[in-house]
Design a protein around this motif. Structure first.
Motif, PDB file in Angstrom:
ATOM      1  N   ASP B   2       0.837  -1.204   0.000  1.00  0.00           N
ATOM      2  CA  ASP B   2       0.000   0.000   0.000  1.00  0.00           C
ATOM      3  C   ASP B   2       0.873   1.257   0.000  1.00  0.00           C
ATOM      4  O   ASP B   2       1.552   1.566   0.969  1.00  0.00           O
ATOM      5  CB  ASP B   2      -0.862  -0.045   1.281  1.00  0.00           C
ATOM      6  CG  ASP B   2      -1.846   1.094   1.340  1.00  0.00           C
ATOM      7  OD1 ASP B   2      -1.811   1.938   0.442  1.00  0.00           O
ATOM      8  OD2 ASP B   2      -2.637   1.124   2.300  1.00  0.00           O
ATOM      9  N   SER B   3       0.834   1.999  -1.092  1.00  0.00           N
ATOM     10  CA  SER B   3       1.755   3.136  -1.186  1.00  0.00           C
ATOM     11  C   SER B   3       1.301   4.276  -0.283  1.00  0.00           C
ATOM     12  O   SER B   3       2.040   5.222  -0.039  1.00  0.00           O
ATOM     13  CB  SER B   3       1.870   3.595  -2.638  1.00  0.00           C
ATOM     14  OG  SER B   3       0.584   3.949  -3.095  1.00  0.00           O
ATOM     15  N   GLU B   4       0.058   4.196   0.230  1.00  0.00           N
ATOM     16  CA  GLU B   4      -0.444   5.251   1.103  1.00  0.00           C
ATOM     17  C   GLU B   4       0.048   5.092   2.536  1.00  0.00           C
ATOM     18  O   GLU B   4      -0.103   6.004   3.337  1.00  0.00           O
ATOM     19  CB  GLU B   4      -1.986   5.221   1.135  1.00  0.00           C
ATOM     20  CG  GLU B   4      -2.648   5.492  -0.205  1.00  0.00           C
ATOM     21  CD  GLU B   4      -2.288   6.870  -0.730  1.00  0.00           C
ATOM     22  OE1 GLU B   4      -2.712   7.838  -0.085  1.00  0.00           O
ATOM     23  OE2 GLU B   4      -1.561   6.973  -1.744  1.00  0.00           O
ATOM     24  N   PHE B   5       0.596   3.917   2.841  1.00  0.00           N
ATOM     25  CA  PHE B   5       0.969   3.637   4.234  1.00  0.00           C
ATOM     26  C   PHE B   5       2.082   4.570   4.707  1.00  0.00           C
ATOM     27  O   PHE B   5       3.173   4.600   4.161  1.00  0.00           O
ATOM     28  CB  PHE B   5       1.390   2.178   4.369  1.00  0.00           C
ATOM     29  CG  PHE B   5       2.078   1.860   5.675  1.00  0.00           C
ATOM     30  CD1 PHE B   5       1.464   2.140   6.896  1.00  0.00           C
ATOM     31  CD2 PHE B   5       3.358   1.306   5.682  1.00  0.00           C
ATOM     32  CE1 PHE B   5       2.105   1.859   8.090  1.00  0.00           C
ATOM     33  CE2 PHE B   5       4.001   1.031   6.883  1.00  0.00           C
ATOM     34  CZ  PHE B   5       3.381   1.309   8.086  1.00  0.00           C
ATOM     35  N   GLU B   6       1.765   5.343   5.723  1.00  0.00           N
ATOM     36  CA  GLU B   6       2.771   6.227   6.322  1.00  0.00           C
ATOM     37  C   GLU B   6       3.094   5.704   7.715  1.00  0.00           C
ATOM     38  O   GLU B   6       2.297   5.849   8.637  1.00  0.00           O
ATOM     39  CB  GLU B   6       2.223   7.667   6.414  1.00  0.00           C
ATOM     40  CG  GLU B   6       2.157   8.401   5.100  1.00  0.00           C
ATOM     41  CD  GLU B   6       3.523   8.628   4.456  1.00  0.00           C
ATOM     42  OE1 GLU B   6       4.544   8.582   5.192  1.00  0.00           O
ATOM     43  OE2 GLU B   6       3.578   8.834   3.225  1.00  0.00           O
ATOM     44  N   ASN B  35       7.610  11.179   9.475  1.00  0.00           N
ATOM     45  CA  ASN B  35       7.135   9.959  10.161  1.00  0.00           C
ATOM     46  C   ASN B  35       7.816   9.745  11.503  1.00  0.00           C
ATOM     47  O   ASN B  35       7.338   8.998  12.342  1.00  0.00           O
ATOM     48  CB  ASN B  35       7.415   8.723   9.307  1.00  0.00           C
ATOM     49  CG  ASN B  35       6.814   8.844   7.928  1.00  0.00           C
ATOM     50  OD1 ASN B  35       7.242   9.698   7.152  1.00  0.00           O
ATOM     51  ND2 ASN B  35       5.820   8.037   7.638  1.00  0.00           N
ATOM     52  N   LYS B 128       8.150   1.313   5.452  1.00  0.00           N
ATOM     53  CA  LYS B 128       7.094   1.428   4.431  1.00  0.00           C
ATOM     54  C   LYS B 128       7.021   0.139   3.642  1.00  0.00           C
ATOM     55  O   LYS B 128       5.952  -0.398   3.378  1.00  0.00           O
ATOM     56  CB  LYS B 128       7.407   2.578   3.475  1.00  0.00           C
ATOM     57  CG  LYS B 128       6.751   3.863   3.876  1.00  0.00           C
ATOM     58  CD  LYS B 128       6.860   4.911   2.783  1.00  0.00           C
ATOM     59  CE  LYS B 128       6.350   6.222   3.338  1.00  0.00           C
ATOM     60  NZ  LYS B 128       6.574   7.357   2.468  1.00  0.00           N
TER      61      LYS B 128
END
Ligand code: SF4
Ligand code: SF4
Ligand code: SF4
Lengths: 373, 141
Positions: B2-6, B35, B128
């Protein structure tokens, strides 16, 4: 100077022979008191008792295969405030002696004026099993001696004992040796220190030596190590990874009994009893609202992981955490496994030596260079 | 992934070295990801594993402990002791299969702002890639 003596007993009278020896220690003033396992009048349990009168020797039973608490805790309670001015002989199993050495290093006990009398240990039953056997007969001590003579571990021994490779005491002044002896005929007294030699001399026993003890010890230890490694493999299989670990701790009610029974957990105020965990309702709600729900009481896994970090390296594998657990969480399996890994990393054996520093209180400049880069 | 995962990453940084390096990275405009939630501690040697475990159990995706280079501790030996403690912590986690690669230790000296920024970029990218901590949504610990 003799360091080994064989104490002969008449056929089948081992218990009497051992008790007689302890009586002599008191009568001859070689010690002023004994801390020694003693039958309770009901016969349902055997507990440590502080004895000052030789009269009371009649119903001692240091051979009784039961370990209600780790006596290192008792010795700590007796000597922490001030060490004894009189000589006390403390009769301990190997896991109790090892825990005591750890407590001395943690500044929770003093060995001053103590005579450490270690007993070879074949293992112990749970307090419940012991009481049951005592009621049903034959006596658990007899049952246990018969098994010991056969050289096989009784499957009803506590699991901790079935995988304990420290059957022979380390750091005792005087050891009562049973392994590799013909228990119908007698037992070994081995002095490992000046203090032990003083007692042998005072007893006036004559030097002797036996054949085959080391071989018998090696055989028993090898058997235990094999079993230990099987338990380690099973524990890894059953607990490795969060998906397995959470179900393992599901029955935990966070009562902290395992900690209270542990001889190594000595903190006057455990972090988990501290005000950190006395929260206002709002704070609980705040924690709950982060995920929508919060297990209560809180911080079960946190408690166990912290305890592993704080004392795992000194775990002596006595298994009393397990005995204290009301819900059969395999807390001993986990502590013994993690403890042994930690001990391997720091090349540390709890109770091995008073001189060896506790791994987490010391360091070497040129070690662990892979950590941190 | 998931590229949105921060990921959220908690950093315990010692006052004398790594925190100073962080400040220097800020003033010299070296970029590092938001982060990282830095917490200034006096010494890496005062970080008991409870702090790190707490962060992980409360849902941090990773924790990084930053201290002075071995030999450079302001309190002489704090970081040497931290090194042992972190070794113990990682051993406990590893034995139980609890992803000890979410716990990082790095020695970053006061003047090493570029190393600080590089390390923070590196841990953020790694975590990430690894994805969220399984403890993140776990209410039943
Ligand atoms: S753990 Fe070892 S020393 Fe302790 S009672 Fe069991 S067999 Fe004996
Ligand atoms: S953790 Fe369990 S086995 Fe280890 S020393 Fe404590 S009570 Fe004994
Ligand atoms: S493991 Fe058992 S003894 Fe320990 S806190 Fe949980 S329920 Fe209590």
């Amino acid at each position: 100077m003799a360091t080994d003596a064989i104490i002969e007993v008449s056929e089948g009278k081992l218990i009497e022979g051992i008790n007689n020896l302890f009586g002599e220690l008191l009568k001859k003033g070689l010690v002023d008191a004994l801390l020694i396992p003693h039958e309770l009048p009901s016969g349902a349990n055997v507990v440590q008792t502080l004895i000052t009168s030789p009269e009371k020797i009649k119903s001692i039973n240091p051979l009784a295969p039961v370990l209600p608490i780790n006596s290192a805790r008792i010795v700590s309670a007796m000597t922490k405030v001030a060490s004894s001015a009189k000589k006390i002989g403390v009769v301990l199993r190997p896991c109790e002696l090892r825990a005591l050495i750890e407590l001395v290093k943690l500044k929770q006990a003093s060995l001053e004026n103590l005579v450490l009398i270690g007993m070879d240990c074949f293992g112990t039953y749970s307090v419940c099993d012991y009481g049951k056997f005592a009621k049903e007969g034959p006596s658990p001590t007899q049952r246990f001696l018969d098994n010991a003579k056969s050289g096989k571990d009784d499957p009803l021994l506590r699991e901790a004992c079935q995988i304990c490779e420290y059957s022979v005491p380390i750091n005792a002044d005087l050891t009562i040796g049973l392994i590799g002896m013909d228990l119908n005929k007698g037992f070994l007294l081995h002095a490992a220190t000046k203090e032990g030699e003083r007692i042998l001399e005072g007893l006036g026993v004559k030097a002797g030596s036996i054949q085959g003890r080391q071989e018998a010890i090696d055989k028993l230890v090898a058997q235990r190590i094999k079993r230990r490694d099987e338990v380690f493999a099973r524990t890894i299989e059953q607990t490795h990874g969060l998906d397995k670990l959470l179900p393992v701790f599901a029955p935990c009610i966070n009562c902290h009994n395992c900690r209270d029974a542990c001889p190594i957990c000595y903190c006057k105020e455990c972090f988990f009893d501290s005000p950190t965990f006395e929260l206002e309702a709002d704070k609980y709600l705040g924690r709950a609202s982060k995920r929508g729900a919060l297990r209560m009481p809180t911080d079960t896994l946190f408690f166990h992981l912290t305890r592993l970090n704080h004392m795992g390296v000194s775990c002596v594998g006595c298994g009393l955490c397990q005995e204290a657990c009301p819900n059969d969480v395999p807390v001993f399996d986990i502590f013994r496994l993690v403890g042994s890994r930690l001990q391997k990393v720091f090349d540390y054996v709890p109770g091995r030596s008073l001189e060896e520093e506790l791994p987490l209180t010391t360091f070497k400049a040129n070690e662990l260079e892979e950590v941190g880069h | 992934m998931d590229s949105e995962f921060e990921p959220s990453i908690v950093g315990f940084f010692c006052n004398w070295c790594t925190s100073t390096a962080a400040d220097l990275a800020g003033t010299t405009r070296l970029e590092y990801p938001p982060n990282i939630r830095p917490i200034r501690v006096m010494c890496s040697g005062m970080v008991d594993p409870v702090y790190i475990l707490r962060a992980l159990l409360e849902g941090a995706d990773a924790v990084i402990l930053g201290g002075c280079e071995p030999g450079d501790c302001h309190y002489v030996s704090g970081n040497y002791k931290a090194r042992r403690r972190m070794t113990a912590l990682k051993t406990v986690l590893d034995t139980l299969g609890l992803e000890n690669d979410r716990v990082w230790v790095r020695w970053i000296g006061a003047s090493e702002a570029p190393k600080f920024a590089r390390t923070m970029n590196e841990i953020t990218a790694e975590i990430k890639k690894k994805g969220p901590s399984p403890l993140k949504e776990c209410w039943s610990t």
